[in-house]
Design a protein around this motif. Structure first.
Motif, mmCIF file in Angstrom:
data_model
loop_
_atom_site.group_PDB
_atom_site.id
_atom_site.type_symbol
_atom_site.label_atom_id
_atom_site.label_comp_id
_atom_site.label_asym_id
_atom_site.label_seq_id
_atom_site.Cartn_x
_atom_site.Cartn_y
_atom_site.Cartn_z
ATOM 1 N N ASP A 1 0.622 -1.337 0.021
ATOM 2 C CA ASP A 1 0.074 0.020 0.050
ATOM 3 C C ASP A 1 0.755 1.155 0.067
ATOM 4 O OD1 ASP A 1 -2.814 -0.972 0.304
ATOM 5 O OD2 ASP A 1 -2.114 -1.793 2.258
ATOM 6 N N ILE A 2 0.596 2.084 -0.967
ATOM 7 C CA ILE A 2 1.202 3.611 -0.945
ATOM 8 C C ILE A 2 0.551 4.366 0.070
ATOM 9 C CG2 ILE A 2 2.015 5.305 -2.314
ATOM 10 C CD1 ILE A 2 2.457 3.453 -4.671
ATOM 11 N N VAL A 3 1.020 4.437 1.284
ATOM 12 C CA VAL A 3 0.436 5.275 2.185
ATOM 13 C C VAL A 3 0.687 7.020 2.069
ATOM 14 C CG1 VAL A 3 0.266 5.595 4.774
ATOM 15 C CG2 VAL A 3 0.830 3.410 3.879
ATOM 16 N N ASP A 4 1.640 7.100 1.458
ATOM 17 C CA ASP A 4 2.187 8.649 1.298
ATOM 18 C C ASP A 4 3.262 8.743 0.245
ATOM 19 O OD1 ASP A 4 1.857 11.142 1.248
ATOM 20 O OD2 ASP A 4 2.468 11.541 3.236
ATOM 21 N N VAL A 5 3.598 9.675 -0.615
ATOM 22 C CA VAL A 5 4.426 9.897 -1.345
ATOM 23 C C VAL A 5 4.745 11.419 -1.581
ATOM 24 C CG1 VAL A 5 2.897 9.496 -3.569
ATOM 25 C CG2 VAL A 5 5.429 9.167 -3.649
ATOM 26 N N GLY A 6 6.069 11.538 -1.761
ATOM 27 C CA GLY A 6 6.247 13.274 -2.028
ATOM 28 C C GLY A 6 7.591 13.583 -2.049
ATOM 29 N N PRO A 7 7.829 14.942 -2.422
ATOM 30 C CA PRO A 7 9.228 15.416 -2.684
ATOM 31 C C PRO A 7 10.186 15.109 -1.321
ATOM 32 C CG PRO A 7 7.822 17.058 -3.348
ATOM 33 C CD PRO A 7 6.755 16.002 -2.754
ATOM 34 N N ILE A 8 11.376 15.494 -1.419
ATOM 35 C CA ILE A 8 12.142 15.315 -0.230
ATOM 36 C C ILE A 8 11.732 16.295 0.866
ATOM 37 C CG2 ILE A 8 14.580 15.554 0.690
ATOM 38 C CD1 ILE A 8 15.550 15.395 -2.389
ATOM 39 N N PRO A 9 11.434 15.410 1.991
ATOM 40 C CA PRO A 9 10.894 16.154 3.079
ATOM 41 C C PRO A 9 11.751 17.214 3.809
ATOM 42 C CG PRO A 9 10.720 13.646 3.228
ATOM 43 C CD PRO A 9 11.589 13.873 2.308
ATOM 44 N N GLN A 10 10.889 18.448 4.023
ATOM 45 C CA GLN A 10 11.617 19.550 4.777
ATOM 46 C C GLN A 10 12.804 19.995 3.960
ATOM 47 O OE1 GLN A 10 10.933 16.484 6.961
ATOM 48 N NE2 GLN A 10 9.205 17.394 6.900
ATOM 49 N N GLU A 11 12.757 19.668 2.618
ATOM 50 C CA GLU A 11 14.133 20.571 1.697
ATOM 51 C C GLU A 11 13.267 21.198 0.531
ATOM 52 O OE1 GLU A 11 17.215 17.770 1.164
ATOM 53 O OE2 GLU A 11 17.193 16.971 3.042
#
Length: 419
Positions: free
Chosen positions: A91-101
């Motif tokens: 399951d893909i719970v979340d996905v996104g760019p490099i966190p906090q950068e």
């Protein structure tokens, strides 16, 4: 935040990390991380060229991109209790760019890019019409991408991993190599090549060393194409909320992932056609014991698309048939008909002030819909490409007033052909 089981430090190269991933498929690459069924965890992923593409106005980096070294994958990750014949639930719970950068030199730090490779480096879906190397840089803000290289367009990303898969068995890897080499042998000098054979040079194989490394490097499969284990499928709706069922071919399944995309159109037609970025994946895993036989999934994953995507409700649709631009008839060739649909869309957008390469880049990176609309009416297949009208600042619908014109001045960087 889930536990980070595969961390990446943005200040270090992929091969200098605490845990080194891999860029070839091979059954012998050891898993350095183990999770259990029912676990939720975070994986950091590096942009597929490991920082070789820069946030600038030149395409020389795309022209000279280190293609033999891709993709830099996070993994393998072993799932406790997984055995050949099982189905691995991811399951893909979340996905996104490099966190906090939100700024920095790496794609994913507030920006990403779309490229067209030169024909000699693999080209793209329309390489006959766009044989040179190009690059477009996109800025991210509030989940929306805009570009200084393409005026008057913005779109909300359907963020997703372009590549995820399980390790092949020894026999499956041998099948891949044999059939792909047989294809290459039919036209060994073709440019671009018909397939990519194993290449020991630039292979990254996790913790393998010595003779084990040399053996795996000589036969490890390149990660560019999708195969029975999943791999580089580039499915734009493989987003947050997706559930995928992967065949398991080795003990532990040995799951790997990477090639994150901020946005992409169906087909990723420019080859480097998504908005490429590094970032993170939050995943949950489980097992269906004996699931391959139970559900008839002997090869290729089954997945349930995520339920998060931009709510575009109006589209312009362009169709194409299996007839070449030189008026040569082909029999139910859906690849050709989709190519023609894309060319018709490019012709249309060029009437609104976009250059042809700008229009091509839009089709590669925007959330267009590509469909097989007719595959039975001999001799012509029909394919269609749907473009959301809301991604444009101007009205791109046909009208009696004629086409509005986008603001001029922006250009797409092209690499020098003799570089």
């Amino acid at each position: 935040m889930p536990q980070v089981v595969f961390p990446l430090d943005s200040t270090k190269k992929f091969t200098e990390q605490q845990i080194v991933g891999h860029n070839r498929w091979h059954w012998a690459i050891p898993a350095q991380v183990q999770v259990k069924p029912g676990d939720t965890f975070r994986v950091h992923c590096r942009e597929w060229f490991d920082g070789a593409i820069h946030n600038d106005d030149s395409a020389e980096d795309v022209l000279h991109a280190p293609l033999p070294s891709v993709h830099v994958l996070s993994g393998p990750i072993s799932v406790q209790g997984a055995q050949p014949g099982d189905l691995l639930i991811v399951d893909i719970v979340d996905v996104g760019p490099i966190p906090q950068e939100d700024s920095g030199p790496l794609a994913g730090q507030g920006w990403g890019y779309t490229g067209v490779f030169a024909t000699k480096n693999g080209g793209g879906f329309l390489t006959e019409w766009f044989p040179d190397a190009y690059k477009v840089v996109w800025d991210f803000r509030g989940g929306v991408a805009t570009s200084r290289h393409i005026p008057g367009v913005s779109y909300t990303g359907i963020t997703h991993p372009g590549l995820m898969g399980t390790a092949p068995s020894q026999s499956l890897l041998a099948q891949w190599n044999a059939r792909e080499q047989a294809l290459i042998d039919t036209d060994p000098d073709r440019v671009p090549p018909l397939a990519l054979p194993p290449l020991a040079d630039s292979a990254i194989l996790g913790s393998l060393t010595g003779d084990d490394f040399d053996r795996a490097a000589a036969e490890g499969a390149r990660t560019a194409p999708p195969r029975e284990n999943g791999g580089n499928q580039d499915i734009k709706n493989f987003s947050k909320g997706s559930r995928v069922f992967y065949p398991v071919y080795v003990d532990g399944a040995n799951l790997s992932m990477g090639d994150l995309h901020f946005s992409q159109g169906d087909g990723e037609i420019t080859f480097c056609g998504a908005i490429e970025m590094g970032g993170f994946l939050d995943l949950h895993v489980d097992l269906i014991k004996g699931g391959m036989e139970t559900y008839g999934v002997g090869e290729h994953a089954v997945f349930m698309p995520g339920n998060v995507e931009p709510r575009y409700s109006e589209f312009l649709a362009f169709s194409g048939t299996s007839v070449t631009v030189d008026n040569v008839q082909h029999y139910l060739d859906s690849h050709l008909s989709y190519q023609r649909a894309c060319l018709h869309a490019i012709d249309y957008l060029s009437k609104f002030g976009y250059s042809r390469i700008q229009a091509y880049m839009i089709l590669g990176s925007a959330p267009i819909e590509g469909r097989l609309s007719g595959v039975v009416d001999i001799p012509n297949s029909c394919s269609t490409v749907y473009i959301p009208t809301a991604i444009f600042d101007i009205d791109v619908r046909p009208s009696a007033e004629g086409p509005a014109q986008v603001a001029s001045g922006a250009t797409v960087p092209m690499a020098s052909s003799d570089a």
